[in-house]
Enzyme design. Structure first.
Site, short mmCIF file in Angstrom:
data_model
loop_
_atom_site.label_atom_id
_atom_site.label_comp_id
_atom_site.label_asym_id
_atom_site.label_seq_id
_atom_site.Cartn_x
_atom_site.Cartn_y
_atom_site.Cartn_z
N PRO A 1 117.64 63.84 42.71
CG PRO A 1 118.77 61.51 43.99
CD PRO A 1 118.66 62.05 42.93
CG ASN A 2 119.39 63.04 49.39
OD1 ASN A 2 118.77 62.02 49.83
ND2 ASN A 2 120.30 62.37 48.47
NE ARG B 1 121.30 67.09 50.08
CZ ARG B 1 122.00 66.79 48.76
NH1 ARG B 1 121.36 67.06 48.03
NH2 ARG B 1 122.97 66.21 48.40
CE1 TYR C 1 123.96 70.68 47.16
CE2 TYR C 1 124.31 69.92 49.14
CZ TYR C 1 124.37 69.33 48.39
OH TYR C 1 125.28 68.69 47.46
CG ASN D 1 120.60 70.36 40.96
OD1 ASN D 1 121.02 68.68 40.67
ND2 ASN D 1 120.92 70.60 41.92
CB ALA E 1 123.93 61.80 44.21
CG HIS F 1 128.56 62.77 40.58
ND1 HIS F 1 129.00 63.81 39.70
CD2 HIS F 1 128.03 63.18 41.65
CE1 HIS F 1 128.37 65.27 40.67
NE2 HIS F 1 128.15 64.64 41.77
CG ASP G 1 122.02 55.76 27.60
OD1 ASP G 1 122.75 56.82 27.49
OD2 ASP G 1 121.64 54.65 28.08
CD GLU H 1 125.36 68.28 34.55
OE1 GLU H 1 125.87 67.75 33.56
OE2 GLU H 1 126.33 68.14 35.50
CG HIS I 1 125.50 70.36 39.96
ND1 HIS I 1 124.58 69.42 40.04
CD2 HIS I 1 126.27 70.56 38.44
CE1 HIS I 1 124.80 68.30 38.74
NE2 HIS I 1 125.55 69.00 38.28
CG LEU I 2 121.35 73.88 44.71
CD1 LEU I 2 120.80 72.74 44.98
CD2 LEU I 2 120.44 75.25 44.73
CB SER I 3 127.46 72.71 45.60
OG SER I 3 127.16 71.70 44.79
NE ARG J 1 130.19 69.47 47.82
CZ ARG J 1 128.46 69.14 48.55
NH1 ARG J 1 127.87 69.21 46.92
NH2 ARG J 1 128.92 68.05 48.50
NE ARG K 1 130.15 66.25 46.55
CZ ARG K 1 128.77 65.10 46.81
NH1 ARG K 1 127.89 65.56 46.52
NH2 ARG K 1 128.71 65.09 47.89
C1 DQA Z 1 124.03 68.81 43.47
C2 DQA Z 1 125.60 68.45 43.57
C3 DQA Z 1 125.74 67.15 43.57
O1 DQA Z 1 126.91 66.53 43.88
C4 DQA Z 1 125.42 66.05 44.93
O2 DQA Z 1 124.94 64.74 44.76
C5 DQA Z 1 123.72 66.81 44.75
C6 DQA Z 1 122.93 68.12 44.50
C7 DQA Z 1 124.00 70.27 43.78
O3 DQA Z 1 123.55 70.94 43.34
O4 DQA Z 1 125.12 71.14 44.16
O5 DQA Z 1 122.36 66.09 45.72
O6 DQA Z 1 123.64 68.25 42.30
#
Ligand code: DQA
Length: 156
Positions: free
Chosen positions: A12-13, A20, A25, A82, A85, A88, A95, A106, A108-110, A115, A119
């Site tokens: 999501p997002n 964003r 990111y 990725n 959210a 978490h 599953d 897995e 993550h950009l950040s 953080r 997270r």
């Molecule tokens: C994220 C880190 C997550 O905590 C956050 O909710 C995201 C992006 C990242 O790519 O850094 O939406 O997965």
């Protein structure tokens, strides 16, 4: 060399990348990232299928289909995910990945460990082949390299 089929899943997002929170990111859009992954995939002998959703159930459906034999979305050798959210919170995505038995990385950009405390916990990380975080959009390309390496030369 066998062509590997890799599913890249964005949670999501992540459709908002480019505008964003660029401090976390970066400035690349999701389309830019997917294009770059196709190029990196070409150099690694990997075909990339990408999918983004803001809905947990759609991500679960896509993981379930990845293990099937459909030419569009099945026959997947590895997953770069990725979960955003859902990282978490989502036992459902965990599953689905475990049920699929498809190796995944897995991403993550950040750097989620720099953080907020909420997270720091991932529902998936202990089941992942590897975790990449903190390299901005390059986290995906690094994860793709690592995943193809592990698929071609398993550690055990
Ligand atoms: C994220 C880190 C997550 O905590 C956050 O909710 C995201 C992006 C990242 O790519 O850094 O939406 O997965």
């Amino acid at each position: 060399m066998k062509t590997l089929r890799i599913l890249v899943l964005h949670g999501p997002n992540l459709n908002l990348l480019g505008t964003r929170e660029p401090g976390h990111y970066g400035n690349m859009t999701l389309a830019d990232i997917n294009r770059q992954l196709i190029e990196v995939g070409d150099s690694l002998g990997a075909e990339i299928v990408s999918f983004q959703s803001n809905h947990e159930g759609e991500i679960v459906d896509r993981i379930q289909q990845a293990g099937g034999s459909s030419n569009d979305i099945g026959n997947i050798d590895g997953i770069v995910i990725n979960p955003a959210a859902y990282t978490h919170t989502s036992i459902a995505i965990r599953d689905a990945l475990l049920a699929s038995r498809i190796p995944f990385v897995e991403v993550h950009l950040s750097n989620i460990h720099r953080r907020e405390e909420f997270r720091h916990r991932s529902m998936l990380a202990d089941a992942a082949a590897g975790v990449l975080a903190g390299f901005g959009p390059q986290s995906y390309a690094l994860a793709l390299r690592g995943l193809t390496e592990i698929l071609r030369n398993p550690l055990s």
